[in-house]
Design an enzyme around this catalytic site. Structure first.
Site, short mmCIF file in Angstrom:
data_model
loop_
_atom_site.label_atom_id
_atom_site.label_comp_id
_atom_site.label_asym_id
_atom_site.label_seq_id
_atom_site.Cartn_x
_atom_site.Cartn_y
_atom_site.Cartn_z
N LYS A 43 -13.97 2.19 13.21
CA LYS A 43 -13.10 2.11 14.42
C LYS A 43 -13.73 1.88 15.62
CE LYS A 43 -10.66 6.16 11.95
NZ LYS A 43 -10.66 7.50 11.59
N GLY A 101 -3.77 11.22 8.69
CA GLY A 101 -2.38 12.08 8.36
C GLY A 101 -1.28 10.84 7.91
N GLY A 118 -5.68 7.12 14.34
CA GLY A 118 -4.43 7.65 13.84
C GLY A 118 -3.37 7.49 14.75
N GLY A 160 0.93 -1.17 -0.07
CA GLY A 160 -0.01 0.07 0.02
C GLY A 160 0.95 1.15 0.12
N ALA A 161 0.90 2.05 -0.96
CA ALA A 161 1.58 3.16 -1.32
C ALA A 161 1.00 4.52 -1.18
CB ALA A 161 2.49 3.07 -2.40
N GLY A 216 1.30 4.25 3.69
CA GLY A 216 2.33 3.29 3.42
C GLY A 216 3.52 4.14 3.07
N GLY A 241 -8.60 19.97 1.37
CA GLY A 241 -8.23 18.44 1.45
C GLY A 241 -8.36 17.92 2.61
#
Lengths: 318, 186
Positions: free
Chosen positions: A208, A302, A138, A10-11, A15, A190
């Site tokens: 979650k 993030g 996160g 996963g990029a 990732g 964004g």
């Protein structure tokens, strides 16, 4: 513990950040794959050139993506996009690693939210361990805190677990603007995606909560998204936030796990409550048997933030 | 505030929240009786929420029953009851037990078109809760969605029942309910 060899699948933002930061934490990335290609090197990939290539050509290397799964590694970092239902292809990636007795660290919520029992069964048969701190909140150390407290000592958990929805609600309250207006602003910044459904309809927060509920249940019961009662923020008008403010309250999209229920819905909370975080900030509040109430807040999304949770998990592996 | 008032006014500490209480009184049907009964409440720090003056009804002693809902800090309630008694107002029932908890919800949707007064009446009838405040905000005009904040006084331990009634009425009328978050253990 010494440095680990990581295969990162996963990029995306997470990732990519794991690959970028791994060296700082003493680890070596031996494989890195996106959906179309892979870079593999048993001595460690050339991180700078791979990330540059991803930026310029949109692919990380010239090998087949499967090559990353077959590479030499100690820990598979699964950071492909979250999928619902059968949680594929993430689930198969995890299965492959566990069958090879390798550790797995997940940033992908699908396998832990939708197939927790299957995942735990695979882990029991493997010498590898599964960790998934990055899937809840996160950068916030929610699951490791629960692990340290022990799940049986946590009587309830609730919180704000989606930064996009929280940004929209707190901007609406602060500026007296309507939902559509603030959503468009969030998209420009964004903060919200072009298709914001996953965030504003409450699905992301619910996943979650489901993961947290699975951890708290300790295998006594399996939760999936279908067990969650989910309502998003699309129906919260500015007028509701104004009325709430007249009473010293505000509205937040709150996720709740009790022993029997998982629920995500817009709720009235006092403006000065710990849970009334603003902007994209997330918070988790734990009720515990011996430690009272704990509040942990921070950045819920993030790349580098979430990658730090992934690398914390890698550091906790034997 | 004069010195005399400062002496009689109970202290506040800012830490406690006012709670709703209900007092049932009976009054003789004579001019000024109601006003005389209400003055001690205000003078002792009570905030009047509603007064139900059942003029058509008589108690067995031939008096008029009055139900007063008020809000005050818990430690002031006794002072209010004492002041009423010293004014020789006949108290039938007084206590926080009657309406012991406050519940605030926000309803969102086509409130006017779905007959808001019917909505409120049904919530009050079915849930044995007492509506103490309603604020309506309809900034887009009648055709668009509007919001209403409802504050209810509910019987102690019956808040969940009242919420269930609200959910049911709202679901039937296609309204959304923004419920309060109740933090267990607080």
């Amino acid at each position: 513990m010494s440095g680990k060899r990581l295969a990162v699948v996963g990029a995306g933002a997470v990732g990519g950040s794991v690959v970028e930061l791994a060296r700082e934490y003493g680890h070596t990335v031996t494989a890195f794959a996106d959906s179309a290609s892979a870079a593999v090197d048993a001595d460690g990939i050339d991180v700078d050139s791979v990330l540059a290539r991803k930026g310029s050509e949109g692919r990380v290397g010239s090998a087949d993506p499967e090559a990353a799964l077959d590479a030499d590694y100690d820990v598979l970092v699964e950071a492909t996009p979250t999928t619902l239902g059968d949680a594929e292809p993430g689930f198969s990636h995890v299965r492959g690693a566990l069958e090879r007795d390798r550790h797995v660290v997940l940033a992908n919520k699908g396998p832990v939210a939708e197939r927790y029992a299957d995942l735990m069964a695979l882990e029991r048969e493997s010498a590898g361990e599964v960790r998934f701190e990055a899937t809840v909140g996160g950068a916030i150390p929610v699951l490791s805190t629960v692990e340290d407290l022990r799940p049986g000592h946590v009587t309830a958990a609730r919180g704000v677990l989606n930064g996009t929805a929280n940004f929209i609600l707190s901007r609406m309250a602060a500026e007296g603007l309507g939902y559509e207006h603030v959503l468009a602003e969030a998209q420009d910044l964004g903060v919200a995606e072009a298709d914001p459904a996953f965030d504003v309809e409450g699905t992301d927060a619910a996943l979650k909560c489901v993961i947290l509920a699975n951890v708290l249940a300790e295998g006594a019961r399996e939760y999936t998204l279908a067990d969650a009662d989910v309502e998003g923020i699309q129906n919260v008008p500015g007028s509701a936030l104004e009325l709430a403010a007249e009473d010293g309250q505000t509205i937040r999209l709150i996720g709740e796990c009790t022993p029997d229920t998982v629920r995500v819905s817009p709720r009235l909370v006092p403006q000065n409550a710990a849970l009334a975080v603003t902007g994209t900030r997330n918070i988790v509040q734990l009720e515990t048997e011996h430690a009272g109430q704990l509040n942990i807040s921070g950045r819920g999304a993030g790349g580098p933030e979430t990658a730090s949770a992934v690398l914390a998990d890698v550091g906790r592996l034997d | 505030m004069t010195g005399a008032e400062a002496e009689t006014a109970p202290e506040t500490d800012g830490g406690e929240q006012p709670k709703p209480h209900t007092i049932r009184l009976e009054l003789a049907d004579e001019p000024g009786q109601l006003l005389d009964a209400l003055r001690p409440i205000a003078e002792n720090g009570g905030n009047l929420l509603s007064i139900f003056h059942e003029r058509g009804n008589l108690t067995p002693r031939g008096r008029i029953p009055v139900e007063v809902d008020l809000e005050c800090l818990p430690e002031r309630f006794e002072a209010i009851v004492d002041a009423l008694r010293s004014e020789e107002v006949n108290i039938i029932q007084a206590g926080a037990e009657h309406y012991g908890e406050t519940l605030t919800v926000i309803l969102v949707g086509h409130l006017v078109d779905s007959d808001l007064s019917d909505t409120l009446r049904r919530i009050e009838q079915c849930s044995s809760a007492s509506l103490t405040n309603v604020s309506l905000s309809a900034p887009e005009g009648r055709d668009d969605v509007s919001s209403a904040s409802l504050r209810l006084a509910t019987h102690t331990g019956r808040t969940e029942d009242a919420l269930a009634v609200i959910r049911e009425v709202a679901a039937e009328k296609d309204l959304h309910v923004v419920e309060p978050l109740t933090e267990a253990g607080q």
